[in-house]
Motif scaffolding. Structure first.
Motif, mmCIF file in Angstrom:
data_model
loop_
_atom_site.group_PDB
_atom_site.id
_atom_site.type_symbol
_atom_site.label_atom_id
_atom_site.label_comp_id
_atom_site.label_asym_id
_atom_site.label_seq_id
_atom_site.Cartn_x
_atom_site.Cartn_y
_atom_site.Cartn_z
ATOM 1 N N SER A 149 0.833 -1.201 0.000
ATOM 2 C CA SER A 149 0.000 0.000 0.000
ATOM 3 C C SER A 149 0.865 1.249 0.000
ATOM 4 C CB SER A 149 -0.912 0.026 1.233
ATOM 5 O OG SER A 149 -1.805 -1.073 1.222
ATOM 6 N N PRO A 150 0.481 2.257 -0.780
ATOM 7 C CA PRO A 150 1.209 3.528 -0.744
ATOM 8 C C PRO A 150 0.952 4.238 0.578
ATOM 9 C CG PRO A 150 -0.768 3.748 -2.065
ATOM 10 C CD PRO A 150 -0.656 2.296 -1.711
ATOM 11 N N LYS A 151 1.845 5.113 0.948
ATOM 12 C CA LYS A 151 1.713 5.845 2.205
ATOM 13 C C LYS A 151 1.214 7.258 1.899
ATOM 14 C CE LYS A 151 5.235 3.015 4.425
ATOM 15 N NZ LYS A 151 6.561 2.951 5.081
ATOM 16 N N VAL A 152 -0.096 7.342 1.726
ATOM 17 C CA VAL A 152 -0.723 8.622 1.415
ATOM 18 C C VAL A 152 -1.649 8.996 2.565
ATOM 19 C CG1 VAL A 152 -0.517 8.413 -1.079
ATOM 20 C CG2 VAL A 152 -2.488 7.421 0.059
ATOM 21 N N PHE A 153 -1.696 10.293 2.864
ATOM 22 C CA PHE A 153 -2.394 10.753 4.062
ATOM 23 C C PHE A 153 -3.244 11.982 3.764
ATOM 24 C CE2 PHE A 153 1.643 8.828 5.188
ATOM 25 C CZ PHE A 153 1.294 7.913 6.164
ATOM 26 N N ALA A 154 -4.302 12.123 4.532
ATOM 27 C CA ALA A 154 -5.106 13.341 4.512
ATOM 28 C C ALA A 154 -4.598 14.250 5.624
ATOM 29 C CB ALA A 154 -6.580 13.015 4.724
ATOM 30 N N GLY A 155 -4.184 15.445 5.257
ATOM 31 C CA GLY A 155 -3.667 16.366 6.260
ATOM 32 C C GLY A 155 -3.066 17.594 5.616
ATOM 33 N N ASP A 156 -2.612 18.504 6.457
ATOM 34 C CA ASP A 156 -2.006 19.762 6.021
ATOM 35 C C ASP A 156 -0.506 19.554 5.868
ATOM 36 O OD1 ASP A 156 -1.034 22.316 5.661
ATOM 37 O OD2 ASP A 156 -2.219 23.213 7.272
ATOM 38 N N PHE A 157 -0.007 19.639 4.645
ATOM 39 C CA PHE A 157 1.418 19.417 4.411
ATOM 40 C C PHE A 157 2.276 20.368 5.231
ATOM 41 C CE2 PHE A 157 5.212 20.590 1.787
ATOM 42 C CZ PHE A 157 5.955 19.457 2.095
ATOM 43 N N MET A 158 1.819 21.599 5.409
ATOM 44 C CA MET A 158 2.620 22.573 6.152
ATOM 45 C C MET A 158 2.743 22.216 7.626
ATOM 46 S SD MET A 158 3.822 24.680 3.966
ATOM 47 C CE MET A 158 4.563 25.797 5.148
ATOM 48 N N GLU A 159 1.944 21.262 8.095
ATOM 49 C CA GLU A 159 2.032 20.827 9.494
ATOM 50 C C GLU A 159 2.814 19.528 9.650
ATOM 51 O OE1 GLU A 159 1.311 22.441 12.017
ATOM 52 O OE2 GLU A 159 -0.042 24.021 11.358
ATOM 53 N N THR A 160 3.313 18.964 8.558
ATOM 54 C CA THR A 160 4.112 17.747 8.661
ATOM 55 C C THR A 160 5.497 18.075 9.193
ATOM 56 O OG1 THR A 160 4.817 17.985 6.356
ATOM 57 C CG2 THR A 160 2.886 16.606 6.787
ATOM 58 N N VAL A 161 6.146 17.081 9.789
ATOM 59 C CA VAL A 161 7.460 17.328 10.378
ATOM 60 C C VAL A 161 8.431 16.222 9.996
ATOM 61 C CG1 VAL A 161 6.589 18.621 12.349
ATOM 62 C CG2 VAL A 161 6.822 16.143 12.517
ATOM 63 N N ASN A 162 9.680 16.603 9.933
ATOM 64 C CA ASN A 162 10.789 15.665 9.811
ATOM 65 C C ASN A 162 11.340 15.469 11.219
ATOM 66 O OD1 ASN A 162 13.251 14.386 9.497
ATOM 67 N ND2 ASN A 162 13.884 15.600 7.723
ATOM 68 N N PRO A 163 11.241 14.268 11.771
ATOM 69 C CA PRO A 163 11.663 14.071 13.170
ATOM 70 C C PRO A 163 13.126 14.412 13.415
ATOM 71 C CG PRO A 163 11.283 11.971 12.062
ATOM 72 C CD PRO A 163 10.754 13.026 11.162
ATOM 73 N N ASP A 164 13.944 14.431 12.351
ATOM 74 C CA ASP A 164 15.357 14.761 12.514
ATOM 75 C C ASP A 164 15.621 16.260 12.399
ATOM 76 O OD1 ASP A 164 16.001 12.077 12.802
ATOM 77 O OD2 ASP A 164 16.166 11.800 10.630
ATOM 78 N N ALA A 165 14.577 17.018 12.009
ATOM 79 C CA ALA A 165 14.742 18.463 11.865
ATOM 80 C C ALA A 165 14.404 19.154 13.178
ATOM 81 C CB ALA A 165 13.851 18.983 10.737
ATOM 82 N N LYS A 166 14.505 20.484 13.181
ATOM 83 C CA LYS A 166 14.201 21.246 14.388
ATOM 84 C C LYS A 166 12.741 21.048 14.781
ATOM 85 C CE LYS A 166 17.550 24.882 13.328
ATOM 86 N NZ LYS A 166 17.734 26.326 13.033
ATOM 87 N N GLU A 167 12.500 20.891 16.082
ATOM 88 C CA GLU A 167 11.133 20.689 16.549
ATOM 89 C C GLU A 167 10.363 21.998 16.529
ATOM 90 O OE1 GLU A 167 10.986 18.838 20.310
ATOM 91 O OE2 GLU A 167 12.068 17.047 19.709
#
Length: 737
Positions: free
Chosen positions: A255-273
């Motif tokens: 299955s592809p990993k597609v999500f419903a949500g606001d892209f601007m609210e996504t985070v990279n856990p390795d980036a600044k919190e």
């Protein structure tokens, strides 16, 4: 395998078996089911569904349209068809799912599929509630028609096309949603993806056309490729269903990993919190990011959303961003947080950021973070990338820096033929430059690019290589004349009058000034007294209320006083401009200009000799050349209407929607022109005569106008002892805009 497939696509119940030839088309099935849902689920009534419907309309740009409830019903039918087709594909993969139409309801089948496949497309959402409120029997036709999608040749393309047929174009335009054409998607995908194992993100995935194309590129490369290496996110749950189905129908288990949500609210856990992202969707770093992000302009966003998104992007970029920035600018910055060093990013966006003030910080960000490999503009405005989209599009190809390595060169590619995509990709890979079979490539050292300059200057043959443009005899227009905007009244319908309106109001013409009101439709290079008489006879607005300098208390003309009272009754005194004037009816002071210049055009800028001495509004720029006599002014006009000058002026200005070119007074001031005072008598006479010929041919509706412009070009080349190199054929200039 074939017999299994036939069993799966049997009608929803055996009681509704019909012959294949008698079944309606896929589109007709969706429309039929949508209309049935609309009749059975009255969203106009007060209910929980009604409240959810209002939210859905707002999110999807449907809140200002009639029949929006019917559109929602069609979307519900479409979503049901997609989920049914996706369900059938998983059964083909061997996933243990009950047959549709067995003991379980449709809702129960989809819930089981969500648990067994972990595909977000099966998550229950608003459109499921609408469809299932109508009952499974109502959905039979659209479920039965899923085989038409499963049997289609280009399934992702079909999904996107059906979505555009269902959803009103105005709604998609409001949200900046335009499906990526297949030939464009292939360029983005083929350039960005290097190996079959690449992980790929598509933020703002929409109908999934770009995502599916990227996956097709992956599986066409040597090595194992899995659909679970494809990621995407979109605000709309329907987009999740469309993209997940499009991806799964391409090929591949899982299955592809597609999500419903606001892209601007996504985070990279390795980036600044960030403090606001405790429950945010987390994405890893990706090898490739492809996006046709929303084109929404700043005024389509709420004040809260605009502030929130701007704050996020500023924190990530370390730059100050304009409140006028469109959504795609923030997507550029946020997407970079998820790209691995050395990874590739390909965006399809409007081109305005290349030359607007709000684009300057984005260009600075791109210079800081990326090797800007190529920028591609499509220069054929008769065949825009997006049907119905009022925008000139730009493809941006980026490679994320891994350290302090040299940036290399950027290819500025002017494209006129999409059919040579493979050749284009080879030229990008090999760093080619010069004239190509599909257009032109200009190679520019990235370290020489400045965020403050207009990058559109670099497309096409470099203006600096135009021998005439390099002539030391040319000088900025500001050195030989004065430029001003036309008059802005604040309420043109009041201040501009026809002859009939003047007589009806019994106004004395001593208070009025002759006016060229609407220059559109006047394909002439000179305005004469005879023209003014013609406009008057045609009932055009040819008078401007201008010569009224007295304070109101000093006016003793009864007719004028009555007309001013009428203006106050209709609010002519309350516009922003009028309310800041004293008195309110005293419009800007402008003497009639010697030359009137278009400020906006598709085909070419035009400079007109104002022999009639009319005043003009701000749809034209005013050029005053008081130091020159009539022959010298005509000689200058001959140059200004040449292909040489048109190229210089175009590159001084900027490009807007549908290829519209615009030049502001401050930009036009810097355009290089010849000084008619430096010409010999023979040169002045010849150029003035050529301008007279141009005026004559423009009035005769002959096809000789372009020939005269070519004669002017040739004479200028001889005069400057140079060979003209124009990046496009001289165009017959149309009506003044």
């Amino acid at each position: 395998m074939k017999s299994v497939f036939i069993r799966i696509i049997l009608p929803f119940t055996t009681n509704n078996i019909t012959e294949m030839s008698e079944r309606p088309s896929l589109h007709d099935s969706i429309i039929e089911a949508g209309e049935a849902i609309h009749q059975q689920v009255p969203l106009a009534q007060e209910s929980t569904l009604n409240k959810k419907a209002e939210h859905w309309k707002s999110l999807h740009g449907l809140d200002q349209h009639e029949n929006s409830n019917l559109t929602i019903a069609k979307q519900a039918a479409f979503s049901t068809l997609l989920k049914s087709a996706l369900y059938s594909v998983y059964r083909l993969d061997g996933v243990d799912l009950p047959k549709l139409g067995s003991q379980q309801t449709l809702a129960e089948c989809f819930a089981i599929a969500k648990k067994e496949t972990n595909n977000e497309a099966f998550t229950r959402y608003f459109l499921d509630e609408i469809a299932q409120a109508a009952g499974d029997d109502t959905l039979h036709p659209v479920i039965d028609a899923r085989h038409l999608l499963l049997d289609a040749d280009n399934k992702p393309e079909l999904i996107g096309r059906i979505f555009e047929e269902i959803v009103l174009q105005d709604s998609r335009r409001k949200l900046g949603q335009f499906r990526t054409p297949d030939h464009v998607a292939r360029i983005l995908a083929d350039w960005s993806i290097d190996t079959a194992e690449d992980t790929v993100l598509d933020p703002g995935m929409g109908a999934g056309a770009l995502t599916a194309c990227a996956y097709e590129t992956k599986i066409g490369l040597p090595g194992p490729s899995r659909v679970n290496e494809m990621y995407g996110i979109d605000l709309s749950e329907l987009a999740v269903v469309m993209s997940a189905t499009a991806l799964k129908l391409v090929n591949g288990e899982g299955s592809p990993k597609v999500f419903a949500g606001d892209f601007m609210e996504t985070v990279n856990p390795d980036a600044k919190e960030r403090l606001d992202t405790e429950k945010a969707i987390q994405f890893p770093e990706f090898d490739a990011i492809l996006s046709n992000p929303p084109y929404s302009r700043h005024h389509e966003l709420s004040k809260f959303d605009k502030s929130r998104i701007k704050e996020i992007a500023q924190a990530e970029s370390g730059l100050s961003l304009s409140g006028h920035s469109p959504m795609y600018l923030f997507f550029f910055i946020h997407a970079a947080q998820f790209l691995a060093p050395g990874g590739k990013m390909a965006f399809l966006t409007p081109s305005e950021f290349l030359e607007t003030n709000y684009g300057e910080p984005l260009k600075q960000f791109l210079l800081n973070e990326f090797h800007i490999k190529a920028l591609i503009l499509h220069n054929n405005q008769d065949s825009l990338i997006f049907d119905g989209a009022k925008t000139t599009s730009c493809i941006t190809l980026l490679e994320k820096k891994t350290g302090d390595e040299d940036s290399g060169h950027t290819q500025f590619i002017e494209l006129s033929d999409w059919s040579l995509g493979d050749e284009l990709l080879d030229d990008i890979k090999n760093g080619a430059e010069g004239v190509t079979n599909y257009g032109h490539i200009q190679l520019v050292d990235q370290t020489k690019l400045s965020p403050d300059e207009k990058w559109t200057h670099h497309f096409g043959p470099d203006t600096e290589t135009n021998p005439i443009a390099k002539s030391p005899d040319l000088k900025p227009l500001r050195e030989i004349g004065t430029l001003k905007r036309g008059i802005a009244t604040g309420k043109n319908d009041y201040f501009c009058l026809t002859e009939h309106e003047v007589k009806a109001a019994q106004l004395d013409t001593k208070y009025l000034s002759p006016l060229v009101r609407k220059s559109r439709g006047k394909p002439r290079y000179n305005y004469t007294d005879e023209d003014f008489e013609e406009w008057t006879a045609d009932g055009e607005e040819v008078w401007l209320l201008y010569h009224v300098n007295e304070n109101r208390s000093e006016i003793d003309d009864v007719a004028l006083d009555a007309y001013l009272r009428y203006g106050e009754e209709i609010g002519a005194d309350t516009s922003y401009l009028a309310s800041n004037r004293d008195p309110w009816y005293l419009v800007e002071r402008r003497e009639p200009a010697d030359i009137l210049a278009t400020y906006m055009s598709k085909q070419g800028f035009k400079f007109t000799h104002n022999e009639a001495g009319v005043r003009n509004l701000n749809n034209l720029h005013c050029i005053y050349v008081d130091e020159y006599d009539k022959q010298q002014t005509k000689a200058l006009l001959s140059y200004l209407n040449s292909s040489v000058a048109d190229e210089i002026v175009r590159k001084a200005g900027r490009t807007y929607a549908t290829g519209l070119k615009k030049v502001e007074p401050n930009e036009l001031k810097e355009a290089l022109v010849m000084d008619p005072g430096d010409l010999t008598d023979e040169q002045t006479t010849t150029l003035a005569s050529l301008f007279d010929d141009l005026c004559t041919t423009a009035r005769s509706d002959s096809e000789d106008e372009e020939d005269v412009i070519k004669q002017i070009d040739t004479y200028l080349a001889d005069m400057f002892h140079q060979e003209i190199q124009i990046d496009s054929e001289p165009s017959t200039v149309g009506s003044i805009q």
